[in-house]
Structures are given as structure tokens and as C-alpha cells.
Design a protein around this motif. Structure first.
Motif, PDB file in Angstrom:
ATOM      1  N   ASP B 169     -11.849  -2.207   1.867  1.00  0.00           N
ATOM      2  CA  ASP B 169     -10.735  -1.714   2.455  1.00  0.00           C
ATOM      3  C   ASP B 169     -10.993  -0.899   3.910  1.00  0.00           C
ATOM      4  OD1 ASP B 169     -12.548   0.250   1.349  1.00  0.00           O
ATOM      5  OD2 ASP B 169     -11.283   1.174  -0.029  1.00  0.00           O
ATOM      6  N   GLU B 170     -11.884  -0.559   4.145  1.00  0.00           N
ATOM      7  CA  GLU B 170     -12.273  -0.104   5.179  1.00  0.00           C
ATOM      8  C   GLU B 170     -12.233  -1.087   6.436  1.00  0.00           C
ATOM      9  OE1 GLU B 170     -16.080   1.368   7.769  1.00  0.00           O
ATOM     10  OE2 GLU B 170     -16.062   2.069   5.703  1.00  0.00           O
ATOM     11  N   GLU B 171     -12.769  -2.205   6.184  1.00  0.00           N
ATOM     12  CA  GLU B 171     -12.522  -3.651   7.015  1.00  0.00           C
ATOM     13  C   GLU B 171     -11.216  -3.946   7.051  1.00  0.00           C
ATOM     14  OE1 GLU B 171     -17.221  -4.977   5.921  1.00  0.00           O
ATOM     15  OE2 GLU B 171     -15.412  -5.599   4.748  1.00  0.00           O
ATOM     16  N   ALA B 172     -10.515  -4.055   6.139  1.00  0.00           N
ATOM     17  CA  ALA B 172      -9.059  -4.397   6.082  1.00  0.00           C
ATOM     18  C   ALA B 172      -8.237  -3.479   6.942  1.00  0.00           C
ATOM     19  CB  ALA B 172      -8.379  -4.291   4.706  1.00  0.00           C
ATOM     20  N   ARG B 173      -8.464  -2.427   6.833  1.00  0.00           N
ATOM     21  CA  ARG B 173      -7.619  -1.203   7.827  1.00  0.00           C
ATOM     22  C   ARG B 173      -7.944  -1.564   9.261  1.00  0.00           C
ATOM     23  NH1 ARG B 173      -8.534   3.178   3.052  1.00  0.00           N
ATOM     24  NH2 ARG B 173      -6.080   2.862   2.215  1.00  0.00           N
ATOM     25  N   GLN B 174      -9.298  -1.790   9.418  1.00  0.00           N
ATOM     26  CA  GLN B 174      -9.601  -1.983  10.834  1.00  0.00           C
ATOM     27  C   GLN B 174      -9.257  -3.416  11.299  1.00  0.00           C
ATOM     28  OE1 GLN B 174     -13.994  -1.539  11.847  1.00  0.00           O
ATOM     29  NE2 GLN B 174     -13.605  -2.628  13.868  1.00  0.00           N
ATOM     30  N   LEU B 175      -9.287  -4.225  10.687  1.00  0.00           N
ATOM     31  CA  LEU B 175      -8.813  -5.803  11.079  1.00  0.00           C
ATOM     32  C   LEU B 175      -7.212  -5.765  11.205  1.00  0.00           C
ATOM     33  CD1 LEU B 175      -9.624  -8.574  11.399  1.00  0.00           C
ATOM     34  CD2 LEU B 175      -9.230  -9.181   8.855  1.00  0.00           C
ATOM     35  N   SER B 176      -6.702  -5.199  10.330  1.00  0.00           N
ATOM     36  CA  SER B 176      -5.112  -4.873  10.479  1.00  0.00           C
ATOM     37  C   SER B 176      -4.527  -3.951  11.357  1.00  0.00           C
ATOM     38  CB  SER B 176      -4.467  -4.896   9.241  1.00  0.00           C
ATOM     39  OG  SER B 176      -4.950  -3.663   8.635  1.00  0.00           O
ATOM     40  N   GLY B 177      -5.093  -2.784  11.547  1.00  0.00           N
ATOM     41  CA  GLY B 177      -4.508  -1.588  12.369  1.00  0.00           C
ATOM     42  C   GLY B 177      -3.609  -1.015  11.224  1.00  0.00           C
ATOM     43  N   GLU B 178      -3.561  -1.150  10.157  1.00  0.00           N
ATOM     44  CA  GLU B 178      -2.545  -0.433   9.231  1.00  0.00           C
ATOM     45  C   GLU B 178      -3.464   0.357   8.016  1.00  0.00           C
ATOM     46  OE1 GLU B 178       0.473  -0.324   9.026  1.00  0.00           O
ATOM     47  OE2 GLU B 178       1.165  -1.788  10.567  1.00  0.00           O
ATOM     48  N   TYR B 179      -3.028   1.350   7.822  1.00  0.00           N
ATOM     49  CA  TYR B 179      -3.791   2.453   6.739  1.00  0.00           C
ATOM     50  C   TYR B 179      -3.319   1.774   5.342  1.00  0.00           C
ATOM     51  CZ  TYR B 179      -5.666   6.113   4.219  1.00  0.00           C
ATOM     52  OH  TYR B 179      -6.370   7.000   3.186  1.00  0.00           O
ATOM     53  N   SER B 180      -2.042   1.646   5.156  1.00  0.00           N
ATOM     54  CA  SER B 180      -1.427   1.267   3.986  1.00  0.00           C
ATOM     55  C   SER B 180      -2.269  -0.374   3.641  1.00  0.00           C
ATOM     56  CB  SER B 180      -0.040   1.048   3.868  1.00  0.00           C
ATOM     57  OG  SER B 180       0.554   0.196   3.042  1.00  0.00           O
ATOM     58  N   LEU B 181      -2.658  -0.466   2.390  1.00  0.00           N
ATOM     59  CA  LEU B 181      -3.302  -1.794   2.195  1.00  0.00           C
ATOM     60  C   LEU B 181      -2.371  -2.738   2.146  1.00  0.00           C
ATOM     61  CD1 LEU B 181      -6.395  -0.773  -0.056  1.00  0.00           C
ATOM     62  CD2 LEU B 181      -6.406  -0.997   2.343  1.00  0.00           C
ATOM     63  N   LEU B 182      -1.060  -2.419   1.612  1.00  0.00           N
ATOM     64  CA  LEU B 182      -0.121  -3.033   1.419  1.00  0.00           C
ATOM     65  C   LEU B 182       0.298  -3.999   2.685  1.00  0.00           C
ATOM     66  CD1 LEU B 182       0.886  -3.821  -1.290  1.00  0.00           C
ATOM     67  CD2 LEU B 182       2.941  -2.474  -1.018  1.00  0.00           C
ATOM     68  N   LYS B 183       0.426  -3.017   3.690  1.00  0.00           N
ATOM     69  CA  LYS B 183       0.779  -3.457   5.073  1.00  0.00           C
ATOM     70  C   LYS B 183      -0.434  -4.218   5.648  1.00  0.00           C
ATOM     71  CE  LYS B 183       3.962   0.046   6.228  1.00  0.00           C
ATOM     72  NZ  LYS B 183       4.463   1.314   7.149  1.00  0.00           N
ATOM     73  N   ALA B 184      -1.741  -3.601   5.591  1.00  0.00           N
ATOM     74  CA  ALA B 184      -2.560  -4.467   5.902  1.00  0.00           C
ATOM     75  C   ALA B 184      -2.914  -5.954   5.259  1.00  0.00           C
ATOM     76  CB  ALA B 184      -4.038  -3.612   5.521  1.00  0.00           C
ATOM     77  N   ALA B 185      -2.593  -6.062   4.090  1.00  0.00           N
ATOM     78  CA  ALA B 185      -2.719  -7.200   3.502  1.00  0.00           C
ATOM     79  C   ALA B 185      -1.623  -8.242   4.003  1.00  0.00           C
ATOM     80  CB  ALA B 185      -2.294  -7.387   1.973  1.00  0.00           C
ATOM     81  N   ARG B 186      -0.383  -7.665   4.498  1.00  0.00           N
ATOM     82  CA  ARG B 186       0.572  -8.788   5.149  1.00  0.00           C
ATOM     83  C   ARG B 186       0.029  -8.870   6.345  1.00  0.00           C
ATOM     84  NH1 ARG B 186       5.118  -5.380   5.053  1.00  0.00           N
ATOM     85  NH2 ARG B 186       4.980  -5.398   2.676  1.00  0.00           N
ATOM     86  N   VAL B 187      -0.564  -8.214   7.188  1.00  0.00           N
ATOM     87  CA  VAL B 187      -0.921  -8.593   8.646  1.00  0.00           C
ATOM     88  C   VAL B 187      -2.143  -9.510   8.476  1.00  0.00           C
ATOM     89  CG1 VAL B 187      -2.029  -7.406  10.604  1.00  0.00           C
ATOM     90  CG2 VAL B 187      -0.219  -6.174   9.684  1.00  0.00           C
ATOM     91  N   ILE B 188      -3.056  -9.099   7.721  1.00  0.00           N
ATOM     92  CA  ILE B 188      -4.225 -10.113   7.667  1.00  0.00           C
ATOM     93  C   ILE B 188      -3.705 -11.540   7.030  1.00  0.00           C
ATOM     94  CG2 ILE B 188      -6.252 -10.565   6.248  1.00  0.00           C
ATOM     95  CD1 ILE B 188      -6.782  -7.466   6.525  1.00  0.00           C
TER      96      ILE B 188
END
Lengths: 303, 303
Positions: B169-188
Motif C-alpha cells: 500500500d505504501e508503495e502504491a501511494r508513492q508510485l501514484s501520488g494518491e492516498y486513496s488506494l482506489l485512485k492509486a489503482a487507477r493511476v497505476i
């Protein structure tokens, strides 16, 4: 039983004036999706708006245990959420009518089978239990760190009288002194409650009973707009579902957790009780379906 | 493909001397519960013990892509976990043979259908993909914050070539720049991978594909003894399960996540690879059953 109150809330998305809140309000609204003969035990001042009382009554809530104190003011809480929405600072707490709250249980309340004790002093929670002549089928309660800090003995006394405790992970760790939630659950159940629900916010919830554990998912959300009342909405939905189905088996408690989680996922979409008073039963059923597809899987007989 | 290495680990429960570790090792061991024709791409020095090579070979791992560098030393990492076991400090990193790692893919590797790229430089990960003449059915990779910090462009290039990213989760937030994992998932997923798994440690994992989301539970554990390799074990179990069943439908990926999670839950019970090399298929099946009962529920047709 729970507070019926005014809240003023600040989140990264905005702030409210005084709006209606309180554990008792959320519990009553959430349970009204499943039952229409709830009875509320609470106290407000004469500044509390008639419109919300009408809303509650229209949803089947018996208000004869709601004391309205002439010339006094309703409990008021104000808080500000941090950016991660997982922590908050309390800005103002005005106890007002709650300071000397002596819960009254009208005779019509004596047949209560499902009792939800919202977060209030453990002494008030215990008084409600003691004023019921027949023990309900299921007594559930919520509490918080505050009571662990200042009234631990009272809290332990009340815990010894209930069936189900509903708290969050941080509270479970503080109450038990254990970091592992598995160990915490064992310690807490030794305090009295045979059932324990540990809420983990965006990470779902755990239900413990005997050797059984259920791991309930949380719906991944784009945005949590305002977390206020989500825990009470969960508890109200959970208990409303159990009462409506009148089945306290572990399997049915799982369903009740999904129902409560679905309601809580609506609650956080807008400020205060707004979203809860908008949604229809059809919307709720659709959201419950989302929970089902979110966590359903089927393993083959053998790997 | 992944590191085959030495680790020295300190946790609140004790510390180890140099023991065998490395993403490639964990991935190979975990996948061996489901397949017995894995092929490893890695590099070690001539200080690496023959016994672990024998163990891997006995579990069906083809070592012809494992380079053994004469007169050089195996990659070494040493770290200390904090009390919460969720964060750690790196004490020593000796790249050794990894410094100039040029992955070699023997001809027998060209029929690979399921490729797992363990955490290494995105440039090395890409080289492996480029050296396969036919594109595998599924290319999955792991990465970490380090590469986001120092090799973001290389990382984005490699991400554009893969099907599935497995990160926490921490890596997903850093990679995407999004806190919400739902938004992070879209960006990634806009960066390339159609599938995304976000691991949340004790809180389970999320699988994203199209509009579908699966929320996988984690087994509540008494104690995490040593988290090292848990993520790689998860990835290896996941990919091994997919390869064995040769089915990359969303439904089957759910099962693969449960299989990987079950293996990871064993991995953390002892230091390093110890537990993974002990458990039997029967124990694994029993643990998978625990995952099933942990999260299974059935709603009635209507609430």
C-alpha cells in the motif's frame, strides 16, 4: 441507548455548522433499515430540532425514552479530522444535558431483546442494563479510549455484564494491552463479552466468538468525506439486522456485519447523517451485493 | 527472476547470522508447492551453499539460468525490524554479484508462460522481458520505493511492458501520488499493468482489474516472527498457482491470492525460508481452508 447531539465537523473537504449527530441518532437511523420498532434511550435539551425527532419517529423509533430537558442544552461536540481521516482532534466538548444523564426506561421498553449501548459512560451503560427487568437476548456495547483512561473499573464492571463489545483496533489494543489483535481478542473476551467485533476502518472488521473468526471486508472508497458516525452506523445496522432476523448464530452475525458495513460505507459519503437519511432500501441492497462480490471466492476441492 | 542472497535479520524475537534469502529464493520455493518446472534467473557468488541449490533442484527448479560467479560474493542484506514489525531499517547492503547482473536466459527458458520479476532494478527486469522471444501469457513484477526514488523513468518503462504489478500500500501511494488506494489503482493501471495487487500486510490484499475488485483477507496471526520474504512468498505462491491451473481469469486470480496468502502466513512463523521448506502440501491445504472459513458468508436473497 446513545447520545443525541449536535456536532460541528471539519474535514479536509470542508466544515459544518452545528449539525445533528450523536451515537444514538446514528444507531437509530441505521437500524431503521431493518426494524421499525426501535426504542431510544437518550437526553436532549429544548434546543434540539423537532424535525429530527419527526424523522426518527417516521422511521419507527419510539421516543418515549428520550428526555427533553427544558431550559437545558443538547450535548455538543466539535472536532477536526486530520488529512488521513484516521485521526481527529476534539475542539469542543460541551456535556450539557449529558452531565447528569439518568436514563429512563418506559414500561414499553421492558420487552427489549436486542440492546445496543452506544458510547457513553460505562456507569450509564450499566444503569440501562440494570433497569431492564428481563435480560435481553443480546447486549452489545461500544466504548472508547476515554473511558479506559478515566473509568477503567467501571468499564470492566459493565463489560462483565454484556455479550458483545464493538470497538476499533486501537481501542482493542489499549483495553487489552496486547498488540496482536488475536491476543487482544482473547484478553477482552476474558473480561466478559463472548462476542467481540474489532473495527479496522478501511481495512474491514473482525468478529470473534469461541474459536471462530470472521474477517469482513471494507468497501474500498474513492474518498471518505466525513467519518463521523460511521462506527455507530455500523453498530446500528448490525444490531438492526440481528433484531430483524432474530438469529444470533455466528453465520447470521457475519451477515449483520456486512449489512452494518454497507450502511457505514454510505454514512461517510456526506457530512453527518445526511446520506443515511437519503438512501433507499434498494440502494442498500445494491451496496450489500458489492460487498458480496468484493470478497467472494471459491477454491477448488484440492489444490 | 529475483535475487538469491544472504540475509541477516533482527526482530524483537531474536537475530540470525547470515541465512539464505532473496526474492528469487522465496518465489521459487513458494511456487514449488504448485509447479515443478520453474526456471530461475539469478546470480550468486561461489560462497553460496550447495545445499540450498540442491533443495531448489529437488523442488523442480531449473537452475541453468542461475549464474555462479567464481571468486565473487553473493548479495547480502541485513536489516532490523521495529517493534510493530511493519517497518524496518536496512543495516547493510552489499550488492556484490548483483552490481553488474546481466540476466542470462538459456534456450530452455524460451517457452516460459508465467514470468515473475522479483524486486530488482527495472532495467534488469526489462532485460529479462526483452530476452524472451515469445511474450509470456502473464508478466508480473514486484518493485519498491527505492526504484521510484532513483530510477522512476526506467521503472515507468518497465511497467508499460507488464501485465500485473504486485506492491504494498505504501508503495502504491508513492508510485501514484494518491492516498486513496482506489485512485492509486487507477493511476497505476494507466501506467501499463492491467492487473494490480496491493498488499496490505495484516490487512489482506486488494486485486484490481477493469471495474472488478477483490478484497482478500489475511489470517490474523498471534505473532509475526519474521516478515522477511512474506511478499515474495505471496508472489511466488500466486504465480505458481496460476501456472499450475493455467487460468488467468479474475476468479482464478482470487484463488491464487488465497494460495499465496496461505503460504505467506507460514513464511512469517520462523526466520527466513525455514518454515517454507518444512511445510507439507496437506498443511497448506488446511491453511487454505482456514482462509475460506475466515471470509466466507452468505447473504439471504433479500434483506
Amino acid at each position: 441507548m446513545g447520545s443525541v447531539a449536535f456536532d460541528a465537523i471539519e474535514t479536509p473537504f470542508g466544515k459544518t455548522d452545528k449539525i445533528i449527530g450523536g451515537a444514538g441518532t446514528y444507531i437509530a437511523l441505521a437500524s431503521s433499515f431493518f426494524v421499525n420498532d426501535q426504542k431510544i434511550v437518550a437526553v436532549v435539551g429544548d434546543d434540539f430540532p423537532q424535525s429530527m425527532l419527526d424523522t426518527l419517529r417516521s422511521r419507527g423509533v419510539d421516543l418515549s425514552g428520550l428526555q427533553i430537558k427544558k431550559g437545558e442544552k443538547t450535548f455538543f461536540w466539535s472536532g477536526r479530522y486530520h488529512n488521513d481521516m484516521n485521526s481527529r482532534d476534539t475542539l469542543v466538548t460541551e456535556l450539557n444535558v449529558l452531565e447528569h444523564f439518568d436514563p429512563i426506561l418506559p414500561a414499553s421498553y421492558q420487552s427489549t431483546q436486542y440492546l445496543m449501548l452506544g458510547n457513553l459512560s460505562p456507569q450509564v451503560q450499566r444503569t440501562v442494563i440494570e433497569r431492564l427487568e428481563n435480560r435481553p437476548k443480546l447486549i452489545a456495547m461500544d466504548t472508547m479510549n476515554f473511558w479506559m483512561d478515566i473509568a477503567k473499573d467501571e468499564l470492566l464492571h459493565t463489560l462483565s455484564m454484556i455479550d458483545l463489545l464493538i470497538i476499533n483496533d486501537e481501542e482493542a489494543r489499549q483495553l487489552s494491552g496486547e498488540y496482536s489483535l488475536l491476543k487482544a481478542a482473547r484478553v477482552i473476551r476474558d473480561m466478559g463479552p463472548k462476542y467481540l467485533i474489532i473495527k479496522k476502518g478501511e481495512h474491514g472488521a473482525l468478529l470473534f466468538h469461541g474459536d471462530q473468526i470472521f474477517f469482513a471486508p471494507a468497501l474500498p472508497l474513492e474518498e471518505v468525506f466525513d467519518p463521523t458516525g460511521a462506527g455507530d452506523t455500523f453498530a446500528g445496522g448490525f444490531m438492526g439486522f440481528l433484531a430483524a432476523t432474530d438469529d444470533i448464530s455466528f453465520e447470521n452475525m457475519k451477515r449483520a456485519i456486512i449489512a452494518g458495513s454497507a450502511l457505514a460505507s454510505f454514512c461517510v459519503e456526506k457530512f453527518g447523517t445526511e446520506r443515511l437519511t437519503e438512501i433507499t432500501k434498494a440502494e442498500l441492497e445494491q451496496r450489500i451485493d458489492e460487498f458480496v462480490s468484493l470478497s467472494a471466492f471459491e477454491m477448488a476441492q484440492s489444490i
